[in-house]
Design an enzyme around this catalytic site. Structure first.
Site, mmCIF file in Angstrom:
data_model
loop_
_atom_site.group_PDB
_atom_site.id
_atom_site.type_symbol
_atom_site.label_atom_id
_atom_site.label_comp_id
_atom_site.label_asym_id
_atom_site.label_seq_id
_atom_site.Cartn_x
_atom_site.Cartn_y
_atom_site.Cartn_z
ATOM 1 N N TRP A 97 0.872 -1.126 -0.007
ATOM 2 C CA TRP A 97 0.206 0.158 0.032
ATOM 3 C C TRP A 97 0.804 1.398 0.041
ATOM 4 O O TRP A 97 1.830 1.292 0.797
ATOM 5 C CB TRP A 97 -1.090 -0.049 1.212
ATOM 6 C CG TRP A 97 -1.870 1.152 1.228
ATOM 7 C CD1 TRP A 97 -1.668 2.198 2.135
ATOM 8 C CD2 TRP A 97 -2.923 1.591 0.424
ATOM 9 N NE1 TRP A 97 -2.805 3.183 1.911
ATOM 10 C CE2 TRP A 97 -3.446 2.635 1.030
ATOM 11 C CE3 TRP A 97 -3.776 0.488 -0.343
ATOM 12 C CZ2 TRP A 97 -4.642 3.047 0.516
ATOM 13 C CZ3 TRP A 97 -4.960 0.993 -0.776
ATOM 14 C CH2 TRP A 97 -5.438 2.231 -0.402
ATOM 15 N N ILE A 98 0.787 2.211 -1.026
ATOM 16 C CA ILE A 98 1.407 3.251 -1.105
ATOM 17 C C ILE A 98 0.312 4.584 -0.653
ATOM 18 O O ILE A 98 -0.626 4.706 -1.528
ATOM 19 C CB ILE A 98 1.870 3.473 -2.318
ATOM 20 C CG1 ILE A 98 2.804 2.434 -2.805
ATOM 21 C CG2 ILE A 98 2.621 4.874 -2.479
ATOM 22 C CD1 ILE A 98 4.260 2.065 -1.720
ATOM 23 N N ASP A 199 3.637 2.864 -20.234
ATOM 24 C CA ASP A 199 2.102 3.367 -20.182
ATOM 25 C C ASP A 199 2.108 4.518 -19.220
ATOM 26 O O ASP A 199 0.976 4.691 -18.417
ATOM 27 C CB ASP A 199 1.289 2.196 -19.745
ATOM 28 C CG ASP A 199 -0.213 2.496 -20.249
ATOM 29 O OD1 ASP A 199 -0.621 3.430 -20.775
ATOM 30 O OD2 ASP A 199 -1.037 1.785 -19.434
#
Length: 295
Positions: A97-98, A199
């Site tokens: 989790w960031i 991307d």
């Protein structure tokens, strides 16, 4: 996916990632248009989990491989992944989790560190396995010649898919076929094969602790760094201090502005094949610029 089924899958993902602490929270969150996204909290840590019930072959493996290769450059921050699966009906990618708040240095840091990433080189252009842009397959090969790779595996593959779906026909098809025949007038054959995210638009970076920028959701390849920079200027773009920091660290080649639309063309063609004619006008404008309106 139902809550009890998701909980089972989360436990499998944690066990595969060697995190055995008890799950306390699983919450569905916003996370893009392709995958379902979940916040997962255990006693010891927090995670982000992507899920797709009908993920194509090697879909999450491809993303996990890209994250690993980017991280190994030790240049720019990317989330660590714990585990993934491409099994039918239970495709997932479990990531750390960031979370953080942007500072006045975040975008500048992103530009500088992206330049550092682009100073990391492979031996050849392209990649040794197929990848995806969205859910659209991206055929790959390794090639010493960037022009050949970009023409055949990038523009050429999108042209083929567009013909099959009926998105590319008539004048547009003829112009594209002519462009591929004459692409060597603009695109270089031999440039250094940088590590590329592949991307990188404005939605594919996030802010972590201390305002540190992280790039996410890669479609990895080795190639001309100007291909990456051209895409950052589509779909909202990045702030000026991002480009200033990048150019100070790794100045752009003088021909960048001349080739930028030709590099943006690939992403516009991919979006045409993914989402339809709303991207057709931009494609036609580029083709008119390089091939001529009266072709």
């Amino acid at each position: 996916m139902k809550n009890n089924e998701m909980e089972k899958l989360v436990r499998i993902a944690l066990e595969n990632g060697r995190d055995y602490s008890e799950v306390q929270t699983i919450k569905k969150i916003k996370g893009g248009s392709i995958n379902e996204a979940y916040y997962v909290q255990t006693i010891d840590a927090e995670f982000f989990m992507k899920f797709h019930a009908n993920a194509p072959k090697f879909f999450f493996k491809s993303e996990a491989t890209g994250l690993r290769l980017l991280k190994e450059t030790n240049t720019i921050s990317v989330p660590s992944f714990l585990s993934y699966s491409d099994q039918p009906g239970r495709g997932f990618l479990l990531l750390e989790w960031i979370e953080g708040r942007k500072t006045d240095k975040t975008e500048e840091t992103l530009g500088r560190k992206l330049a550092d990433l682009h100073k990391s080189f492979g031996r050849l252009h392209g990649f040794d396995s197929d990848t995806y842009i969205g859910l659209l397959p991206q055929p790959n090969e390794l090639n010493a010649n960037w022009l050949e790779y970009y023409r055949d595996k990038r523009l050429g593959s999108q042209l083929e898919q567009g013909i099959e779906t009926g998105n590319i026909e008539g004048k547009r098809r003829k112009q594209l076929e002519k462009l591929l025949e004459t692409l060597d007038e603009w695109i270089p054959s031999f440039v250094e094969p940088s590590h590329l995210h592949g991307d990188l638009y404005s939605g594919n970076w996030i802010v972590g602790p201390g305002g540190e920028p992280y790039i996410v959701d890669p479609s990895f390849l080795y190639g001309d760094r100007h291909f990456e920079l051209a895409y950052t200027e589509l779909f909202g773009g990045f702030p000026s201090k991002f480009y200033e920091a990048y150019n100070e660290n790794y100045p752009l080649r003088k021909e960048y502005e001349d080739i930028k639309p030709l590099y943006q063309l690939y992403y516009l063609m991919a979006h045409l094949n993914l989402f339809g004619e709303m991207y057709g006008e931009q494609i036609d404008q580029i083709l008119d610029k390089y091939i001529g309106e009266n072709f």
